[in-house]
Design a protein around this motif. Structure first.
Motif, short mmCIF file in Angstrom:
data_model
loop_
_atom_site.label_atom_id
_atom_site.label_comp_id
_atom_site.label_asym_id
_atom_site.label_seq_id
_atom_site.Cartn_x
_atom_site.Cartn_y
_atom_site.Cartn_z
N SER A 94 142.91 97.91 -75.68
CA SER A 94 141.49 97.57 -75.55
C SER A 94 141.18 97.24 -74.09
CB SER A 94 141.16 96.37 -76.44
OG SER A 94 140.11 95.64 -75.87
N SER B 170 139.90 93.19 -73.96
CA SER B 170 140.80 92.05 -74.12
C SER B 170 142.18 92.34 -73.55
CB SER B 170 140.93 91.69 -75.60
OG SER B 170 141.70 92.67 -76.28
N LYS B 171 142.47 93.61 -73.25
CA LYS B 171 143.80 94.02 -72.82
C LYS B 171 144.83 93.94 -73.96
CE LYS B 171 142.90 94.39 -68.25
NZ LYS B 171 141.45 94.66 -68.38
N GLY B 172 144.34 93.58 -75.12
CA GLY B 172 145.23 93.56 -76.28
C GLY B 172 145.29 94.93 -76.92
#
Ligand SMILES: Nc1nc2c(ncn2[C@@H]2O[C@H](COP(=O)(O)OP(=O)(O)OP(=O)(O)O)[C@@H](O)[C@H]2O)c(=O)[nH]1
Ligand SMILES: [Mg+2]
Lengths: 149, 314, 566
Positions: free
Chosen positions: B89, B92-94
């Motif tokens: 993502s 969020s970098k998740g």
């Protein structure tokens, strides 16, 4: 209880390194609402989440943890079979030398079972009603502690 | 990690200790330095791994199909590694890595190793670590190394070109998507797979794809290889034998024409380039503050920046 | 035409309302500003402060409401409703081994119960045998384990199956369990026309919510409809399907989604049966429904009323049903398990009471009320009794059952009923555009909608925008006694071992040739697309196990792994 600031602090500490979490539905029940909400919340908090899907055996969960080399294992069980399943899971983890990977458990767990589960080496047990913030915080803490070792 | 620790880890991985393999891959992901130390030890020579790239329309059944391929290769006594790429993502970098779900029946098989890789912001596809992982799996003696990509973007095409054999997966009733992809991944396939052929509209889509292949609208003849079209139903396990056969034919073909090793060299060159890009961009981001916007000549400033990055990296 | 309000009246009200908004309201607001920026139901429908005839200004009485027992059945499917008969208080629970279950059923029968209810363990629910490696640790945990006809025979040993009805909460393996039930009754000498009960047999909601799916959507629906067709033609007293919104809601959907997806599932089933060549009036009277009753009181009541009206309209106008019974939406209700909390568990009694009241005011045919200790264990006897007493108090003390549909005509409830119906139609339209629920499910559409809704709800609770007493408001540092009461002790390991042993002996003893033939015939019938019920019945009688029959069908139909949706 973990506020948003705690989580930010923890995330800062993890800087540079991504945290990888396995979210697993152990056993045959299909109640995956909780597991999915948690998986999504962890992702939104910036973690890398492997979700196994439902109906996993302890063997599958452990092997997945090995192949993905995750920092934390989160398990969700709502079938009532948590004692035999978690026992098996923890045994396998030990056998494969993964006893340093923290294990968190969520689900409808009767209070009298909690000490037994803790004895098995489960780090946290989340009952219904636990906030996502708390779960995120505990997951981050578990991951970071393991790294510091 | 000390050199000795690293050596031990590599040794154990080569002895088949799966936890060590898992950890090795993590080091590759985490630090370019560790990655290059590991690759120093393992690279060189020519591995025996047949790299199969699987791309195509999102949701067309790539993961399910790979799971079926694994079953077949297992029956043949082969060892299979999967590198499953999922997007990160941008907000969020998740990442939620979901390809694995469809392959979980193989999770406990000692001949199978599945690793999920988030794109981590590399636009569209495989990052440096993804390619490096292919290299490691190759050296560890996996016979088939299957890469599932997310099926969009230019990078995806680049990566796929590094595979020995490229499968492009589509499904019935995805006419619009096929149109949209025509210019991109629809050109690169060695084998086109019409999956979900259990669906009623399958025949129409098959006819369409067949015609498109015939007229060269999709696929392009590479040397003497004419792209094939195979109908499968991963859900019902139909057409898998034909697919396996086509893949083997393609493998023989590229070996015969000497493309096999060429692809390996190209893959390694690309890996180095990806690493260079990675190191460069990361450093660039670090010194972002130092960019002098007072300087009117932005070309000169850019060159200065490059030199700065280079000197700091060196 | 029977418009409720004439234009003249409406005009007067409109003027007065404007005046009220200008004069009366501001005075009050300055003294008591609103508690919240906006007030919203669980389905995120914004609720105004005051409702008047203006909000239902065009309402036609007979089009929207009608009289009880008359089209469109908004006010109830019967003219007398609870003045004639109180709803059925149906409570079910699970218990370990076949032998234990047999004892328990006999106990219930002795105490005058004739409607029995079987809860199955997870291995049975997903169609695998007790000796399957996947079943380890789960055999007999959440219900009874049934792997072969032998288990069914033990369960009903000494019970006359012609004199009871049995409700089986079972989905993908429903044809197999029904076959076992029928074969057991047959052995007792009970004729088909006296075999009564219900199979849940609702596969689509498994993909949407409950997740005990086995086969992909198309064959799953086909198989379930085999059960419907076969039952309609052979078991006149059997309710072959219970189209269930309950699980959809428990998985975190809104009330509107629960309603819409359930009805859309019903539509898919009806279409399938008609496409098979069945007459709609042959099967429609046998369809029944199952809803959740959640805590947002008026929304739930409105949901039940809207459901009846929508279904009647769909059956009449879309499918041309002629029989009145074909238009009835008969339903069972269970109070919302998800609304209960582990914190301050006694509060759950109050929640359940309110939810039960909503179900009754919404005109349910039968009701299950949850026990207060449900969030953390198998209910204790005391808690289960309290839950039943809750229903009895509503039925016999409060007077709410003494008149039919008492909330009809409330401006708010009628507006909300309309609103919920309108929102539900939007979902149904979207699903229709996708080509029906099977297609929608394959695209993960309802799954995604529910996941989003449940995520949103959870966030609202965590951000304090929605309150749950004891969880995010009026929280206590408690560790209540009640939570420490020991579990109902079932000896899981022993049950599992006994079941394995029984299966081993069965596999050894049975007539191999006959067993093999029966499975081969089943496979061929499935491949040809015939109704497989007669073949399953044959297989069951040849001592094929649940797992073997399901595996045979998997070879033909494939299995389902859901698209990843978070
Ligand atoms: N009818 C049918 N459905 C299939 C078939 N193969 C896969 N599916 C279904 O298609 C959906 C997507 O399958 P995946 O294997 O996750 O597809 P994918 O291309 O890997 O998807 P992404 O990685 O998300 O792009 C799932 O619901 C599968 O069950 C098939 O042969 N027939
Ligand atoms: Mg995939």
């Amino acid at each position: 209880m973990g506020g948003a600031t705690d989580i930010l602090e923890l995330l800062k500490k993890s800087k540079g390194r991504r945290i990888k979490v396995l979210v697993a539905k152990l056993g045959l029940d299909g109640h995956d609402r909780g597991a999915k909400v948690v998986a999504r919340a962890l992702k939104d908090a910036g973690l890398e989440v492997i979700y196994t899907g439902i109906r996993q055996t302890p063997e599958q969960v452990v092997e997945t943890a090995i192949q993905e080399d995750v920092d934390v294992i989160g398990v969700s069980i709502l079938s009532g079979a948590h004692i035999p399943l978690m026992k098996k899971l923890m045994e396998l983890l030990r056998e494969k030398g993964l006893d340093d990977v923290p294990v968190l458990l969520g689900g409808t767990i009767p209070i009298p079972d909690i000490p037994k589960l803790k004895e098995l080496g489960i780090r946290n047990i989340f009952l219904p009603g636990t906030s996502l913030k708390e779960i995120i915080k505990e997951t981050l803490e578990a991951a970071l502690e393991r790294r510091e070792e | 990690m000390t050199t000795q620790e690293l050596d031990t880890l590599i040794d154990k991985a080569f002895q088949g200790d799966r936890a060590s393999i898992g950890r090795l891959l993590t080091y590759i992901e985490r630090s370019p330095l560790d990655a290059s130390r590991i690759l120093n030890k393992v690279m060189g020579g020519e591995g025996g791994g047949h790299v199969i790239g699987v791309t195509g329309i999102p949701g067309s059944g790539k993961s399910t199909l790979i799971s079926k391929l694994i079953s077949r290769y297992k029956e043949q006594g082969l060892r299979i590694a999967v590198v499953a790429i999922d997007p990160t993502s941008p907000l969020s970098k998740g990442a939620l890595l979901g390809d694995r779900i469809r392959m979980q029946e193989h999770a406990t098989d000692p001949r199978v190793f599945i690793r999920s890789v988030p794109t981590r912001g590399v636009k569209g596809g495989l990052s440096f670590s993804g390619v490096a992982m292919i290299e490691v799996f190759d050296k560890l003696g996996f016979d088939k190394i299957i890469v599932e990509s997310i099926g969009v973007g230019q990078t995806d095409i680049d990566i796929m070109n590094l595979a020995h054999t490229i499968l492009v997966v589509t499904a019935p009733g995805m006419g619009d998507e096929i149109q949209a992809l025509k210019a991109g991944i629809m050109e690169i396939g060695d084998i086109y797979v019409l999956n979900k052929s259990d669906k009623p509209e399958a025949n129409r889509t098959y006819a369409y794809l067949d015609f498109a292949l015939e007229t060269g609208e999709i696929g392009s003849e590479k040397l003497k290889w004419r792209p094939k079209l195979i109908k499968t139903s991963a859900a019902l396990g139909q057409g898998i034998d034909e697919l396996v056969k086509a893949v083997e034919e393609h493998l023989e073909f590229i070996k015969e024409y000497g493309i096999y090793s060429e692809k390996i060299s190209a893959r390694r060159r690309y890996m180095v380039r990806l690493l260079a890009e990675k190191l460069f961009t990361e450093k660039l981001e670090e010194i972002d503050e130092e960019i002098d916007i007072a300087n009117r000549d932005i070309y000169l400033e850019a060159i200065k920046l490059i030199n700065k990055v280079v000197s700091q990296l060196g | 035409m029977a418009r409720l309000f004439n234009e003249e009246t409406l005009k007067i009200i409109e003027e007065r309302l404007k005046k009220w908004e200008k004069e009366t309201l501001p005075k009050s607001l300055s003294k008591y500003p609103l508690r919240q920026d906006s007030f919203r139901t669980h389905s995120n429908i914004e609720v105004k402060g005051v409702y008047t005839p203006l909000d239902i200004r065009n309402m036609d009485y007979f089009e929207k409401l009608g009289l009880p027992g008359e089209y469109p059945f908004t006010r109830g499917i019967h003219a007398t409703m609870y003045r004639g008969r109180i709803w059925t208080m149906r409570m079910f629970s699970g218990y370990g081994s076949a032998e234990d279950t047999n004892k328990r059923l006999k106990f219930l029968i002795e105490h005058g119960e004739t409607g029995l209810s079987l809860a199955f363990d997870f291995p049975t629910l997903v169609g695998i045998d007790a000796d399957d490696p996947m079943a380890s640790g789960e055999v007999g945990v959440c219900g009874v384990s049934v792997s072969s006809i032998e288990d069914m025979e033990i369960i009903f040993d000494g019970i006359n199956m012609g004199e009871i009805t049995t409700n089986m909460t079972i989905n993908p393996p429903a044809p197999v369990l029904l076959a076992m039930y029928v074969a057991t009754a047959e052995k007792q000498g009970v004729p088909y026309d006296r075999i009564g009960g219900t199979t849940q047999n609702d596969p689509l909601k498994e993909f949407i919510a409950q997740k005990s799916y086995v086969f992909p959507p198309e064959p799953a629906v086909k198989l379930a409809m085999d059960v419907v067709e076969w039952s309609v033609r052979n078991l006149p007293k059997w309710n072959p399907i219970s189209i269930s919104g309950y699980h959809i809601r428990e998985a975190g959907s809104t009330a509107v989604q629960e309603l819409a997806f359930t009805i859309a599932n019903g539509i898919e089933y009806v279409r399938h049966l008609i496409n098979r060549g069945m007459d709609v009036d042959e099967f429609a009277p046998r369809l029944s429904f199952f809803f959740d009753s959640h805590i947002n009181f008026f929304e739930e009541i409105a949901k039940f009323r809207a459901a009846r009206r929508m279904w009647a309209k769909i059956m009449k106008e879309w499918f041309n049903a002629k029989k009145e019974r074909s238009l009835w939406l008969r339903f069972h209700t269970q109070t919302a398990g998800v609304s209960l909390t582990a914190q301050q568990p006694y509060n759950n009694i109050i929640r359940t009471t309110i939810e039960a009241l909503a179900a009754v005011l919404g005109g349910t045919q039968s009701l299950h009320t949850n026990a207060l200790d449900e969030p953390f264990r198998v209910p204790s006897e005391f808690a289960a009794k309290l839950a039943l007493r809750t229903q009895q108090i509503i039925a016999f003390e409060t007077g709410v059952a003494d008149t039919v549909d008492p909330l009809a005509g409330s401006y708010y409830v009628e507006w909300l009923t309309d609103k919920i119906e309108e929102e539900a139609w939007k979902y149904i339209d979207r699903i229709e555009m996708m080509g029906g629920m099977i297609e929608a499910v394959k695209r993960g559409y309802p799954q995604r909608e529910i996941t989003d809704a449940s995520f949103r709800f959870q966030k609202e609770v965590e951000e304090g925008r929605r309150y749950i007493v004891g969880v995010n408001i009026f929280v206590e540092e408690e560790d209540e006694e009640i939570r420490n009461v020991p579990l109902l002790d079932i000896n899981q390991k022993e049950i599992e071992m006994r079941q394995r042993e029984r299966l081993r002996r069965l596999r050894e003893r049975r007539d191999k040739a006959r067993w093999e033939r029966s499975l081969k015939n089943l496979k061929r019938a499935a491949e040809k697309g015939e109704n497989v019920m007669p073949y399953i019945l044959q297989a069951v009688k040849s001592y094929a196990t649940l797992g073997e029959i399901m595996s045979t069908l998997k070879e033909v139909y494939g299995i389902w792994v859901e698209p990843p949706i978070y």
